[in-house]
Design an enzyme around this catalytic site. Structure first.
Site, PDB file in Angstrom:
ATOM      1  N   GLY A  46       6.039  -4.170   4.592  1.00 25.82           N
ATOM      2  CA  GLY A  46       5.280  -3.822   3.403  1.00 25.82           C
ATOM      3  C   GLY A  46       5.145  -2.321   3.298  1.00 25.82           C
ATOM      4  CD  GLN A  51       1.810   2.343   3.952  1.00 26.25           C
ATOM      5  OE1 GLN A  51       2.111   1.335   3.303  1.00 26.25           O
ATOM      6  NE2 GLN A  51       1.935   2.420   5.263  1.00 26.25           N
ATOM      7  CG  LEU A  91       5.830   1.212   7.898  1.00 26.14           C
ATOM      8  CD1 LEU A  91       6.658   1.117   6.619  1.00 26.14           C
ATOM      9  CD2 LEU A  91       6.723   1.183   9.127  1.00 26.14           C
ATOM     10  CG  HIS A 132      -1.505  -4.042   6.092  1.00 19.62           C
ATOM     11  ND1 HIS A 132      -1.924  -3.805   7.385  1.00 19.62           N
ATOM     12  CD2 HIS A 132      -0.886  -2.896   5.693  1.00 19.62           C
ATOM     13  CE1 HIS A 132      -1.568  -2.570   7.737  1.00 19.62           C
ATOM     14  NE2 HIS A 132      -0.938  -2.007   6.722  1.00 19.62           N
ATOM     15  CD  GLU A 133       1.679  -2.932   2.674  1.00 19.62           C
ATOM     16  OE1 GLU A 133       1.464  -1.796   2.188  1.00 19.62           O
ATOM     17  OE2 GLU A 133       1.988  -3.096   3.863  1.00 19.62           O
ATOM     18  CG  HIS A 136      -2.093   0.728   2.694  1.00 19.63           C
ATOM     19  ND1 HIS A 136      -2.466   1.848   3.416  1.00 19.63           N
ATOM     20  CD2 HIS A 136      -1.294   0.013   3.516  1.00 19.63           C
ATOM     21  CE1 HIS A 136      -1.920   1.805   4.612  1.00 19.63           C
ATOM     22  NE2 HIS A 136      -1.208   0.688   4.711  1.00 19.63           N
TER      23      HIS A 136
END
Length: 159
Positions: A46, A51, A91, A132-133, A136
């Site tokens: 992802g 990011q 990441l 999770h994404e 963000h």
């Protein structure tokens, strides 16, 4: 194929609440393609726009299952059920892994690259990656939800 630089913590953009996407054009299509290539190059499942330094509500998930590449623009979680605890990495935090509690099943609403709304239900690992994404995009980092940290070699031993 363009590979973008992945922003690492403690960059402030990682903790911003991202802006809603209102323009669905060729620039957005190119950005989504570049994000996907960047995610694959980094061996991720992802990637969210913050990011790569862009505070917009754009994320991609691909856990290499039947769903394939999932592009989420302006995603919202409509429903979350159950509970799962499992390992996560990010990441933007290379080499850092931790155990995180998440909903086991989620139903989301998001727009595709053309601006069309869709709904998706996901469970297990896919639900984890989607949550999770979306975190963000709300400026929430997985490190704020970790119950236990561990080394990469512990992750390999478990999986």
């Amino acid at each position: 194929m363009t590979i973008l630089d992945i922003v690492k913590y403690p960059s402030p953009v990682l903790e911003e609440n991202c802006e809603v996407v209102t323009v669905f054009d060729k620039r957005l299509h190119r950005l989504l393609s570049n994000m996907y290539n960047t995610m694959l190059e980094a061996d991720g499942v992802g990637l969210a726009a913050p990011q790569i330094g862009i505070a917009k509500r754009i994320a991609i998930v691909d856990i290499d299952d039947k769903h394939g590449k999932i592009e989420m623009i302006n995603p919202e979680i409509l429903d979350a059920q159950g509970e799962q605890v499992g390992p996560e990495g990010c990441l933007s935090f290379p080499g850092l892994y931790g155990e995180v509690k998440r909903a086991n099943t989620v139903k989301i609403k998001a727009q595709n690259r053309k601006g069309k709304w869709y709904e998706l239900e996901a469970s297990g690992f896919l639900a984890r990656a989607i949550q999770h994404e979306i975190d963000h995009l709300n400026g929430v980092l997985f490190t704020s939800k970790v119950t236990r940290y561990f080394e990469e070699n512990e992750l390999e031993a478990e999986g």
